[in-house]
Design an enzyme around this catalytic site. Structure first.
Site, PDB file in Angstrom:
ATOM      1  N   HIS A 231      14.254   2.169 -24.175  1.00 25.02           N
ATOM      2  CA  HIS A 231      12.815   2.448 -24.181  1.00 25.02           C
ATOM      3  C   HIS A 231      12.222   2.580 -22.777  1.00 25.02           C
ATOM      4  O   HIS A 231      11.144   3.114 -22.616  1.00 25.02           O
ATOM      5  CB  HIS A 231      12.060   1.418 -25.053  1.00 25.02           C
ATOM      6  CG  HIS A 231      11.809   0.098 -24.407  1.00 25.02           C
ATOM      7  ND1 HIS A 231      12.537  -1.028 -24.696  1.00 25.02           N
ATOM      8  CD2 HIS A 231      10.879  -0.277 -23.512  1.00 25.02           C
ATOM      9  CE1 HIS A 231      12.061  -2.042 -23.989  1.00 25.02           C
ATOM     10  NE2 HIS A 231      11.050  -1.607 -23.266  1.00 25.02           N
ATOM     11  N   ASP A 276      18.510  -0.157 -28.679  1.00 27.63           N
ATOM     12  CA  ASP A 276      17.692  -0.054 -27.465  1.00 27.63           C
ATOM     13  C   ASP A 276      18.563  -0.303 -26.233  1.00 27.63           C
ATOM     14  O   ASP A 276      18.494  -1.359 -25.604  1.00 27.63           O
ATOM     15  CB  ASP A 276      16.542  -1.077 -27.556  1.00 27.63           C
ATOM     16  CG  ASP A 276      15.492  -0.841 -26.489  1.00 27.63           C
ATOM     17  OD1 ASP A 276      15.581   0.173 -25.763  1.00 27.63           O
ATOM     18  OD2 ASP A 276      14.571  -1.690 -26.371  1.00 27.63           O
ATOM     19  N   SER A 372      11.747  -5.930 -19.594  1.00 29.40           N
ATOM     20  CA  SER A 372      12.534  -5.035 -20.444  1.00 29.40           C
ATOM     21  C   SER A 372      13.704  -4.434 -19.688  1.00 29.40           C
ATOM     22  O   SER A 372      13.568  -4.028 -18.534  1.00 29.40           O
ATOM     23  CB  SER A 372      11.648  -3.876 -20.910  1.00 29.40           C
ATOM     24  OG  SER A 372      10.951  -4.272 -22.039  1.00 29.40           O
ATOM     25  N   GLY A 373      14.845  -4.329 -20.373  1.00 32.87           N
ATOM     26  CA  GLY A 373      16.028  -3.739 -19.761  1.00 32.87           C
ATOM     27  C   GLY A 373      16.838  -4.755 -18.971  1.00 32.87           C
ATOM     28  O   GLY A 373      17.993  -4.513 -18.628  1.00 32.87           O
TER      29      GLY A 373
HETATM   30  C1  4AZ Z   1       7.772  -5.420 -23.142  1.00 29.22           C
HETATM   31  O1  4AZ Z   1       6.754  -4.896 -23.550  1.00 29.22           O
HETATM   32  C2  4AZ Z   1       8.203  -6.693 -23.771  1.00 29.22           C
HETATM   33  N1  4AZ Z   1       8.464 -11.295 -25.547  1.00 29.22           N
HETATM   34  C3  4AZ Z   1       9.403  -7.271 -23.398  1.00 29.22           C
HETATM   35  C4  4AZ Z   1       9.797  -8.446 -23.973  1.00 29.22           C
HETATM   36  C5  4AZ Z   1       9.007  -9.062 -24.905  1.00 29.22           C
HETATM   37  C6  4AZ Z   1       7.798  -8.522 -25.272  1.00 29.22           C
HETATM   38  C7  4AZ Z   1       7.411  -7.329 -24.688  1.00 29.22           C
HETATM   39  C8  4AZ Z   1       9.467 -10.346 -25.493  1.00 29.22           C
HETATM   40  O2  4AZ Z   1       8.443  -4.924 -22.238  1.00 29.22           O
END
Ligand code: 4AZ
Length: 422
Positions: A231, A276, A372-373
């Site tokens: 993503h 993902d 993320s990632g």
């Molecule tokens: C995000 O939006 C995201 N709580 C990453 C991890 C989590 C929530 C959102 C986990 O990148």
């Protein structure tokens, strides 16, 4: 002056120079002895680190192909057995208490058997010269390994050792996957927020940046490949505008590298979070240092057990909708079983076999936007770190009954191998 006063004055003035001399002499001797004792104590108690590269041949009923591959279950099992046999040999010797680490770095095939390549690290209190220490170590291994009970069958006569310096030792360790320089001693109580980390604590962490702005985390899996989330590349696809940075701060970074190629899993279809995962190829390899090197990838069959401690790291927000952080943070989380994570009050059957939950059902420990990632990692019994998950999604951050959801690396392990050859 009264004659009696003269006598008293003369008596006081006569300070007996030899007494002064004697006192000074004695004081100097006491001082010298004290200094000598302190110097001796400091020298004796000052432990000096000695590093050795050692090889040891052995035979095993297991085939080399079963344990020759780094980070495989069989490699870990065989390494653990030999390391504990070697450590036991030293514990039965005068060097008991002075061995710090026996660490297999690789195996190589020999004509009649297999050669284990091992680092031996000692912290010596004695002031013996290095040559004598070499001889003692070799003798201990020769004598004590005769009693070692296999399998594998070690050949004590085959032991060879060579003293190496700190830089050579670091280079060997940095070339192994999943090793770390600094241990996490502090316990972090919050996930969203967590605690800042020191250089070298999580050397595989990378930041993926679009036009120089941090967007996502990523994990170094060898000199040229990063693993991240699919993503992260949903809106921004042009590799030329992406860069990867390494080190515990975004600005300044320890190292920066261009991205040559981005591969997103073909089954990733937004808005689903399934599959993902992506891999990104660097435009040139990063040199491994104490601060930057790779994590281990688990085999597809590797089992991470629910309840296990794991760590998630990232430059992400401290709370939902917060800003990214310039300094890398970590938080300890627990691996949560999919059955629990799929309960109605948690994620109500939305967790697929490609997902893994980690955090705390009480909330507070979590990844957040900007993480993320990035990596979710777990250590094995040898203190080698494996990539268990990739930060993927969650309902906000740190909420009760809403743990972090990660891409389950073992479920996409074969896909990673097919794309990168790793
Ligand atoms: C995000 O939006 C995201 N709580 C990453 C991890 C989590 C929530 C959102 C986990 O990148």
């Amino acid at each position: 002056m009264h004659p009696a006063s003269v006598v008293r004055a003369t008596k006081r003035a006569c300070v007996k120079p030899w007494v002064i001399g004697l006192i000074t002499f004695m004081s100097l001797i006491v001082l010298a002895v004290c200094i000598g004792l302190i110097v001796h104590y400091v020298r004796y108690n000052q432990r000096r680190t000695y590093n050795y590269y050692s090889t040891l041949s052995f035979t095993s009923d297991k085939l080399y192909d079963d344990f020759g591959r780094e980070a495989s279950k069989n490699f870990t099992e065989m390494s653990q057995r030999i390391e504990s046999m070697v450590k036991k040999a030293f514990h039965k010797s005068p060097l008991k208490g002075e061995i710090v680490k026996a660490h297999i770095i690789r195996f190589s095939k020999e004509e009649n058997g297999v050669l284990a390549h091992m680092l031996l690290i000692f912290r010596f209190r004695s002031t013996e010269d290095p040559e004598t220490i070499n001889i003692i170590i070799q003798r201990v291994l020769h004598e004590q390994l005769h009693d070692a009970v296999g399998p594998p069958e070690l050949d004590p006569e085959s032991v060879e050792i060579k003293k190496i310096n700190k830089t050579e030792t670091d280079n060997f360790l940095n070339n192994c996957c999943g090793t770390r320089r600094n241990k996490t001693t502090r316990q972090s109580l919050r996930i969203v927020g967590g605690t800042p980390v020191e250089e070298g604590e999580w050397p595989w962490q990378a930041s993926l940046q679009w036009d120089g702005i941090h967007r996502c985390g990523a994990t170094l899996i060898n000199g040229t490949w990063l693993v991240s989330a699919a993503h992260c590349f949903r809106m921004y696809k042009d590799p030329a505008r992406w860069t990867a940075s390494f080190g515990v701060t975004l600005y300044p970074p320890k190292m920066r590298q261009g991205i040559r190629r981005i591969i997103v899993h073909e089954k990733y279809k937004y808005p689903s979070h399934d599959y993902d995962i992506s891999v990104a190829e660097l435009s040139s390899p990063v040199p491994y240092t104490n601060a930057v090197h790779r994590v281990c990838l688990p085999d597809a069959s590797h089992e991470f057990r629910p309840g296990d401690d794991m760590f998630v790291t990232g430059f992400g927000a401290l709370q939902n909708d917060g800003n990214s952080q310039n300094h890398l943070r970590q938080v300890r989380v627990k691996h949560i079983a999919t059955e629990i994570c799929n309960e109605p009050q948690v994620y109500n059957n939305t967790i697929t076999p490609r997902m893994l939950c980690a955090g705390s059902l009480r909330g507070k420990r979590d990844a957040c936007q900007g993480d993320s990632g990035g990596p979710l990692v777990s250590a094995d019994a040898r203190d080698i770190w494996y990539l268990a998950g990739i930060v993927s999604w969650g309902d906000e951050c740190g909420q009760p009954n809403k743990p972090g959801v990660y891409t389950r690396v073992t479920a996409v392990r074969d896909w990673i191998a097919a794309q990168t050859g790793i």
